[in-house]
Design a protein around this motif. Structure first.
Motif, PDB file in Angstrom:
ATOM      1  N   ILE A 338       0.848  -1.211   0.000  1.00 27.30           N
ATOM      2  CA  ILE A 338       0.000   0.000   0.000  1.00 27.30           C
ATOM      3  C   ILE A 338       0.881   1.259   0.000  1.00 27.30           C
ATOM      4  N   TYR A 339       1.921   1.264   0.856  1.00 29.12           N
ATOM      5  CA  TYR A 339       2.799   2.445   0.933  1.00 29.12           C
ATOM      6  C   TYR A 339       3.517   2.669  -0.401  1.00 29.12           C
ATOM      7  N   PHE A 340       4.026   1.565  -0.994  1.00 28.34           N
ATOM      8  CA  PHE A 340       4.790   1.670  -2.233  1.00 28.34           C
ATOM      9  C   PHE A 340       3.898   2.184  -3.364  1.00 28.34           C
ATOM     10  N   ALA A 341       2.681   1.607  -3.458  1.00 28.43           N
ATOM     11  CA  ALA A 341       1.739   2.031  -4.507  1.00 28.43           C
ATOM     12  C   ALA A 341       1.360   3.505  -4.317  1.00 28.43           C
ATOM     13  N   THR A 342       1.226   3.931  -3.040  1.00 28.45           N
ATOM     14  CA  THR A 342       0.876   5.332  -2.750  1.00 28.45           C
ATOM     15  C   THR A 342       2.033   6.247  -3.118  1.00 28.45           C
ATOM     16  N   TRP A 343       3.259   5.818  -2.768  1.00 29.29           N
ATOM     17  CA  TRP A 343       4.448   6.624  -3.063  1.00 29.29           C
ATOM     18  C   TRP A 343       4.618   6.801  -4.569  1.00 29.29           C
ATOM     19  N   LEU A 344       4.349   5.697  -5.324  1.00 27.66           N
ATOM     20  CA  LEU A 344       4.452   5.772  -6.786  1.00 27.66           C
ATOM     21  C   LEU A 344       3.297   6.561  -7.383  1.00 27.66           C
ATOM     22  N   GLY A 345       2.207   6.699  -6.623  1.00 26.98           N
ATOM     23  CA  GLY A 345       1.020   7.406  -7.125  1.00 26.98           C
ATOM     24  C   GLY A 345       0.235   6.553  -8.106  1.00 26.98           C
ATOM     25  N   LEU A 346       0.245   5.226  -7.867  1.00 27.35           N
ATOM     26  CA  LEU A 346      -0.479   4.334  -8.782  1.00 27.35           C
ATOM     27  C   LEU A 346      -1.973   4.501  -8.609  1.00 27.35           C
ATOM     28  N   SER A 347      -2.686   4.478  -9.724  1.00 22.53           N
ATOM     29  CA  SER A 347      -4.154   4.439  -9.611  1.00 22.53           C
ATOM     30  C   SER A 347      -4.545   2.970  -9.586  1.00 22.53           C
ATOM     31  N   GLY A 348      -5.722   2.592  -9.975  1.00 23.13           N
ATOM     32  CA  GLY A 348      -6.108   1.182  -9.901  1.00 23.13           C
ATOM     33  C   GLY A 348      -7.146   0.966  -8.818  1.00 23.13           C
ATOM     34  N   PRO A 349      -7.141  -0.196  -8.177  1.00 22.44           N
ATOM     35  CA  PRO A 349      -8.227  -0.512  -7.235  1.00 22.44           C
ATOM     36  C   PRO A 349      -8.066   0.230  -5.893  1.00 22.44           C
ATOM     37  N   LEU A 350      -8.377   1.515  -5.874  1.00 26.71           N
ATOM     38  CA  LEU A 350      -8.158   2.333  -4.665  1.00 26.71           C
ATOM     39  C   LEU A 350      -9.104   1.935  -3.538  1.00 26.71           C
ATOM     40  N   ARG A 351     -10.331   1.556  -3.901  1.00 24.11           N
ATOM     41  CA  ARG A 351     -11.327   1.134  -2.900  1.00 24.11           C
ATOM     42  C   ARG A 351     -10.831  -0.105  -2.163  1.00 24.11           C
ATOM     43  N   GLN A 352     -10.310  -1.086  -2.927  1.00 27.73           N
ATOM     44  CA  GLN A 352      -9.794  -2.319  -2.333  1.00 27.73           C
ATOM     45  C   GLN A 352      -8.570  -2.015  -1.470  1.00 27.73           C
ATOM     46  N   ARG A 353      -7.702  -1.105  -1.966  1.00 30.46           N
ATOM     47  CA  ARG A 353      -6.488  -0.756  -1.218  1.00 30.46           C
ATOM     48  C   ARG A 353      -6.870  -0.139   0.131  1.00 30.46           C
ATOM     49  N   THR A 354      -7.903   0.718   0.130  1.00 30.79           N
ATOM     50  CA  THR A 354      -8.358   1.338   1.380  1.00 30.79           C
ATOM     51  C   THR A 354      -8.931   0.281   2.313  1.00 30.79           C
ATOM     52  N   ARG A 355      -9.692  -0.686   1.737  1.00 31.93           N
ATOM     53  CA  ARG A 355     -10.297  -1.731   2.564  1.00 31.93           C
ATOM     54  C   ARG A 355      -9.205  -2.597   3.201  1.00 31.93           C
ATOM     55  N   VAL A 356      -8.173  -2.943   2.409  1.00 34.22           N
ATOM     56  CA  VAL A 356      -7.063  -3.754   2.931  1.00 34.22           C
ATOM     57  C   VAL A 356      -6.378  -3.009   4.073  1.00 34.22           C
ATOM     58  N   TYR A 357      -6.181  -1.692   3.910  1.00 31.37           N
ATOM     59  CA  TYR A 357      -5.558  -0.892   4.977  1.00 31.37           C
ATOM     60  C   TYR A 357      -6.402  -0.960   6.256  1.00 31.37           C
ATOM     61  N   ARG A 358      -7.732  -0.837   6.108  1.00 29.49           N
ATOM     62  CA  ARG A 358      -8.622  -0.867   7.289  1.00 29.49           C
ATOM     63  C   ARG A 358      -8.520  -2.214   8.001  1.00 29.49           C
ATOM     64  N   ILE A 359      -8.447  -3.309   7.208  1.00 25.76           N
ATOM     65  CA  ILE A 359      -8.376  -4.655   7.808  1.00 25.76           C
ATOM     66  C   ILE A 359      -7.041  -4.827   8.537  1.00 25.76           C
ATOM     67  N   THR A 360      -5.936  -4.425   7.900  1.00 24.77           N
ATOM     68  CA  THR A 360      -4.608  -4.588   8.539  1.00 24.77           C
ATOM     69  C   THR A 360      -4.543  -3.783   9.837  1.00 24.77           C
ATOM     70  N   GLU A 361      -5.236  -2.639   9.865  1.00 23.48           N
ATOM     71  CA  GLU A 361      -5.266  -1.805  11.072  1.00 23.48           C
ATOM     72  C   GLU A 361      -5.967  -2.561  12.219  1.00 23.48           C
ATOM     73  N   LEU A 362      -7.008  -3.343  11.851  1.00 26.48           N
ATOM     74  CA  LEU A 362      -7.804  -4.047  12.865  1.00 26.48           C
ATOM     75  C   LEU A 362      -7.147  -5.312  13.400  1.00 26.48           C
ATOM     76  N   ILE A 363      -6.454  -6.060  12.511  1.00 23.73           N
ATOM     77  CA  ILE A 363      -6.002  -7.398  12.917  1.00 23.73           C
ATOM     78  C   ILE A 363      -4.646  -7.409  13.621  1.00 23.73           C
ATOM     79  N   GLY A 364      -3.849  -6.357  13.446  1.00 26.15           N
ATOM     80  CA  GLY A 364      -2.466  -6.358  13.934  1.00 26.15           C
ATOM     81  C   GLY A 364      -2.311  -6.684  15.414  1.00 26.15           C
ATOM     82  N   ARG A 365      -3.216  -6.163  16.272  1.00 25.88           N
ATOM     83  CA  ARG A 365      -3.092  -6.316  17.716  1.00 25.88           C
ATOM     84  C   ARG A 365      -3.203  -7.770  18.176  1.00 25.88           C
ATOM     85  N   TRP A 366      -3.867  -8.631  17.356  1.00 28.68           N
ATOM     86  CA  TRP A 366      -4.076 -10.029  17.754  1.00 28.68           C
ATOM     87  C   TRP A 366      -2.776 -10.823  17.815  1.00 28.68           C
ATOM     88  N   SER A 367      -1.700 -10.275  17.222  1.00 25.68           N
ATOM     89  CA  SER A 367      -0.415 -10.983  17.283  1.00 25.68           C
ATOM     90  C   SER A 367       0.190 -10.951  18.685  1.00 25.68           C
TER      91      SER A 367
END
Ligand SMILES: [Zn+2]
Ligand SMILES: [Zn+2]
Length: 451
Positions: A338-367
């Motif tokens: 996500i960071y690399f694609a954002t840094w490059l300024g790639l377009s594409g599936p932005l909705r999915q990228r945002t959803r993946v970010y939201r999920i990674t934010e939620l699951i990290g603490r379970w480790s």
């Protein structure tokens, strides 16, 4: 009546806020994130739950958690024993992190709810109410009693094979505390709290303040906040015009407001890189050393999963494997992408990228399951050469991975995904335009020059 403005914290699209039917949720039409829930104006239920949670928390911290018996010897631990053991064994970082996530943050969370909700319910104001509610937003992700309970269950599974373990009153208190805190959070509307404690006469921006006309379709997005000079407070989510800030602070909650999180991408990258490097020692070094009948054996995260499989504890083995091995690596890879694609300024599936970010934010603490498990085992199994468990450096590195990935996700501003999308195309277009101009100039020079 003009509708208030609300901006999506994940993509910065400005919407107008409507009254929703009870139990429903409004989502951003651009990225799909939850914008707000139907208003829950009553505070008595969450307040009663917060008081119940405080009583349960006090029981959980004063009574025995587990009693371990082996070869006629008995050892009892409490919720705070793991912190003390980590400190005594020379692991201050682990002691600090376990204290924050399993004791301090849950206590602050419960007390802050009572401190804010009790005076509001009585129609009064108390000093520092805004500061307390603001601190709560910072502390919330670090309250991990639910993760602690899973760590506790894993520790119990590991111990019951070779010793007698009896659950104490604190164990049952923790089991009741988690759904109580969850219900308290679900029944409370933080927006309603902010409206109650906001300064008197505070003016909210409405659709009339937008330069584009959104009055015909209140549910459709009008514009991006950045284009309208609107900023969103990270703490209380109020939409503020750039010129209406109180010396750079939010007029409602007093937090510092930025158009975007400062140096977001570089900070997020740096923290993620550090987590990626620490992931190697976290898996190579033992997280604990188990001494049983005079024989010491070092356990890494992977060998711990292996011993659960050998013992036939498949469900627990799958939980530990997912939380301790899969989640960190998947989180590092996905956030890196996500960071690399954002840094490059790639377009594409932005909705999915945002959803993946939201999920990674939620699951990290379970480790954190493995770190809590080590803290419980090390505090309970202290029978010298008969049976004892010492924490290892792998647990420090692993805790570092979990904390750094969480901090990295927090440092990243997901609105950059949308801000920077298509930049690469623009840069290439500009570059091509520049190259064409240079070529045309050269051709003109060649045609114009005497042969
Ligand atoms: Zn959005
Ligand atoms: Zn604010």
């Amino acid at each position: 009546m003009a509708h208030r403005l609300i901006a999506c914290e994940h993509c910065d699209y400005v919407h107008v806020e409507e009254d929703l039917p009870p139990g429903s949720v409004a989502c951003c039409v651009r990225c799909g994130s939850t914008l707000y829930e139907a208003e829950k104006p009553r505070f008595d239920k969450p307040l009663a739950l917060a008081i119940t949670a405080l009583v349960l928390f006090l029981i959980a911290n004063t009574y025995p958690l587990l009693t371990f018996s082996m070869e006629g010897r008995t050892e009892t631990n409490t919720l705070g024993s793991g912190v003390l053991t980590f400190w005594q064994e020379g692991f201050p970082f682990l002691a600090f992190m376990v204290a924050v996530t399993s004791i301090i943050a849950p206590l602050v969370l419960i007390c802050a709810h009572i401190y804010v909700l009790l005076p509001i319910s009585l129609g009064r104001m108390v000093p520092g109410i805004k500061t307390v509610w603001r601190i709560l937003a910072i502390i919330r992700p670090w309250s991990m009693l639910d993760v602690f309970l899973i760590g506790l269950l894993v520790a119990l599974t590991k111990l019951t094979d070779f010793a007698q373990v009896i659950a104490g009153s604190a164990f049952f208190a923790v089991c009741c505390l988690i759904p109580t805190v969850l219900l308290m959070t679900v029944t409370l509307d933080p927006r309603a709290v902010w409206r109650c404690i906001a300064p008197k006469g505070l003016r909210y921006l409405t659709e009339d303040d937008l330069s584009v006309d959104g009055s015909n379709s209140p549910q459709t997005p009008n514009t991006k906040g950045v284009e309208e000079g609107l900023m969103t407070c990270h703490t209380c989510a109020m939409v503020v015009a750039k010129g209406n800030l109180d010396h750079g602070h939010c007029p409602r909650c007093g937090a510092v407001v930025h158009m975007r999180k400062p140096r977001s991408l570089s900070r997020a990258f740096a923290l993620l890189l550090a987590a990626g490097i620490l992931y190697i020692p976290a898996n190579v070094f033992p997280i604990m050393t188990v001494t049983y009948l005079g024989k010491a054996e070092a356990d890494t995260i992977l060998s711990g999963v292996g011993s659960l499989v050998q013992a036939g504890e498949w469900p627990i083995a799958i939980v530990v494997f997912t939380a301790s091995i899969m989640v960190p690596i998947v989180k590092i890879v996905l956030l890196g992408w996500i960071y690399f694609a954002t840094w490059l300024g790639l377009s594409g599936p932005l909705r999915q990228r945002t959803r993946v970010y939201r999920i990674t934010e939620l699951i990290g603490r379970w480790s954190m399951i493995d770190v809590f498990m080590v803290s419980i085992l090390a505090a309970l199994v202290k029978l010298g050469n008969i049976a004892s468990i010492q924490p290892g450096f792998g647990a420090v590195a692993f805790c570092g991975v979990v904390i750094l990935t969480m901090l990295s996700a927090m440092a990243f501003d997901p609105r950059l995904i949308w801000d920077r999308a298509g930049r690469r195309k623009n840069i290439i277009a500009t570059h091509d335009k520049h190259a064409n101009t240079v070529n045309n100039t050269r051709q003109t020079e060649t045609q114009g020059s005497p042969s």
